[in-house]
Design a protein around this motif. Structure first.
Motif, PDB file in Angstrom:
ATOM      1  N   UNK A  93       0.855  -1.188   0.000  1.00  0.00           N
ATOM      2  CA  UNK A  93       0.000   0.000   0.000  1.00  0.00           C
ATOM      3  C   UNK A  93       0.891   1.238   0.000  1.00  0.00           C
ATOM      4  N   UNK A  94       0.312   2.360  -0.289  1.00  0.00           N
ATOM      5  CA  UNK A  94       1.035   3.645  -0.206  1.00  0.00           C
ATOM      6  C   UNK A  94       2.372   3.617  -0.932  1.00  0.00           C
ATOM      7  N   UNK A  95       2.374   3.174  -2.176  1.00  0.00           N
ATOM      8  CA  UNK A  95       3.609   3.128  -2.961  1.00  0.00           C
ATOM      9  C   UNK A  95       3.884   4.522  -3.525  1.00  0.00           C
ATOM     10  N   UNK A  96       5.106   5.000  -3.277  1.00  0.00           N
ATOM     11  CA  UNK A  96       5.497   6.341  -3.732  1.00  0.00           C
ATOM     12  C   UNK A  96       6.876   6.249  -4.379  1.00  0.00           C
ATOM     13  N   UNK A  97       6.942   6.436  -5.704  1.00  0.00           N
ATOM     14  CA  UNK A  97       8.200   6.320  -6.444  1.00  0.00           C
ATOM     15  C   UNK A  97       8.969   7.636  -6.455  1.00  0.00           C
ATOM     16  N   UNK A  98      10.304   7.518  -6.412  1.00  0.00           N
ATOM     17  CA  UNK A  98      11.186   8.691  -6.457  1.00  0.00           C
ATOM     18  C   UNK A  98      12.321   8.414  -7.446  1.00  0.00           C
ATOM     19  N   UNK A  99      12.556   9.343  -8.329  1.00  0.00           N
ATOM     20  CA  UNK A  99      13.659   9.227  -9.280  1.00  0.00           C
ATOM     21  C   UNK A  99      14.928   9.830  -8.679  1.00  0.00           C
ATOM     22  N   UNK A 100      16.090   9.440  -9.208  1.00  0.00           N
ATOM     23  CA  UNK A 100      17.321  10.077  -8.729  1.00  0.00           C
ATOM     24  C   UNK A 100      17.257  11.586  -8.984  1.00  0.00           C
ATOM     25  N   UNK A 101      17.905  12.344  -8.129  1.00  0.00           N
ATOM     26  CA  UNK A 101      17.980  13.794  -8.315  1.00  0.00           C
ATOM     27  C   UNK A 101      19.276  14.295  -7.685  1.00  0.00           C
ATOM     28  N   UNK A 102      19.412  15.602  -7.546  1.00  0.00           N
ATOM     29  CA  UNK A 102      20.659  16.163  -7.027  1.00  0.00           C
ATOM     30  C   UNK A 102      20.954  15.741  -5.584  1.00  0.00           C
ATOM     31  N   UNK A 103      19.939  15.305  -4.840  1.00  0.00           N
ATOM     32  CA  UNK A 103      20.130  14.891  -3.447  1.00  0.00           C
ATOM     33  C   UNK A 103      20.078  13.380  -3.258  1.00  0.00           C
ATOM     34  N   UNK A 104      19.644  12.650  -4.278  1.00  0.00           N
ATOM     35  CA  UNK A 104      19.450  11.204  -4.168  1.00  0.00           C
ATOM     36  C   UNK A 104      20.100  10.514  -5.366  1.00  0.00           C
ATOM     37  N   UNK A 105      21.143   9.738  -5.110  1.00  0.00           N
ATOM     38  CA  UNK A 105      21.902   9.107  -6.193  1.00  0.00           C
ATOM     39  C   UNK A 105      21.165   7.938  -6.841  1.00  0.00           C
ATOM     40  N   UNK A 106      20.149   7.410  -6.167  1.00  0.00           N
ATOM     41  CA  UNK A 106      19.449   6.227  -6.660  1.00  0.00           C
ATOM     42  C   UNK A 106      17.942   6.465  -6.708  1.00  0.00           C
ATOM     43  N   UNK A 107      17.299   5.771  -7.640  1.00  0.00           N
ATOM     44  CA  UNK A 107      15.832   5.737  -7.617  1.00  0.00           C
ATOM     45  C   UNK A 107      15.425   4.879  -6.422  1.00  0.00           C
ATOM     46  N   UNK A 108      14.289   5.214  -5.827  1.00  0.00           N
ATOM     47  CA  UNK A 108      13.789   4.447  -4.696  1.00  0.00           C
ATOM     48  C   UNK A 108      12.281   4.620  -4.610  1.00  0.00           C
ATOM     49  N   UNK A 109      11.672   3.764  -3.811  1.00  0.00           N
ATOM     50  CA  UNK A 109      10.228   3.880  -3.590  1.00  0.00           C
ATOM     51  C   UNK A 109       9.936   3.612  -2.127  1.00  0.00           C
ATOM     52  N   UNK A 110       8.987   4.363  -1.608  1.00  0.00           N
ATOM     53  CA  UNK A 110       8.455   4.079  -0.282  1.00  0.00           C
ATOM     54  C   UNK A 110       7.300   3.111  -0.474  1.00  0.00           C
TER      55      UNK A 110
END
Length: 162
Positions: free
Chosen positions: A137-154
């Motif tokens: 439940x509550x899946x939230x995807x995040x792409x890499x950006x200037x503060x995060x070197x890797x894609x991740x998901x909550x």
């Protein structure tokens, strides 16, 4: 409710040399948001890895077989005794690997940050779990950006009724 919270690589890796594998500011923000005001349970080595000791605005519970007294933390020799002291409280299990393995059969919810990476080296791993037993439940995807070197998901997983 017993929740497990962790940042987990694609291969289940969670740490190396008693340190987190990833520096993900949004993950740290989520960790703080979810755990503040609640009880956190951890092993002694995880407690020792905290840069400033006990985390503020939370009841810190540490599991160890050693006869220790820790400032700003309650100490118990077993997960069972620690959880008995937390009756009626929302509890977050924050590590390490052996504490996660002990807590997984008891957990109601997994609050995972799933990192799209397989680290070159790791010595601590999240215990395997059957995805059939858990509802994502509550899946939230995040792409890499200037503060995060890797894609991740909550992803929050809720244990399904048997």
């Amino acid at each position: 409710m017993i929740s497990i919270i962790a940042a987990v690589a694609a291969n289940g890796a969670i740490g190396l040399h008693n340190r987190l594998l990833y520096w993900l500011p949004d993950d740290l923000k989520r960790f703080k948001q979810l755990t503040t005001g609640h009880t956190i349970v951890m092993g002694r080595r995880t407690f020792e890895s905290l840069p400033k000791g006990a985390l503020p605005n939370r009841r810190n519970v540490v599991l160890t077989s050693q006869n220790l007294t820790l400032e700003d933390a309650d100490v118990f020799p077993s997960l069972e005794l620690a959880l008995q002291s937390c009756a009626g409280q929302d509890v977050y299990i924050i590590g390490g690997a052996s504490v996660y393995a002990q807590a997984l059969p008891l957990a109601d919810r997994l609050c995972l940050t799933e990192v799209d990476d397989v680290p070159a080296d790791a010595d601590a791993f999240f215990p395997p779990f059957s995805r059939d037993e858990w509802l994502a439940t509550n899946v939230e995807d995040h792409l890499p950006d200037e503060r995060h070197a890797y894609a991740f998901r909550f992803v929050d997983y809720i244990r399904q009724a048997k």
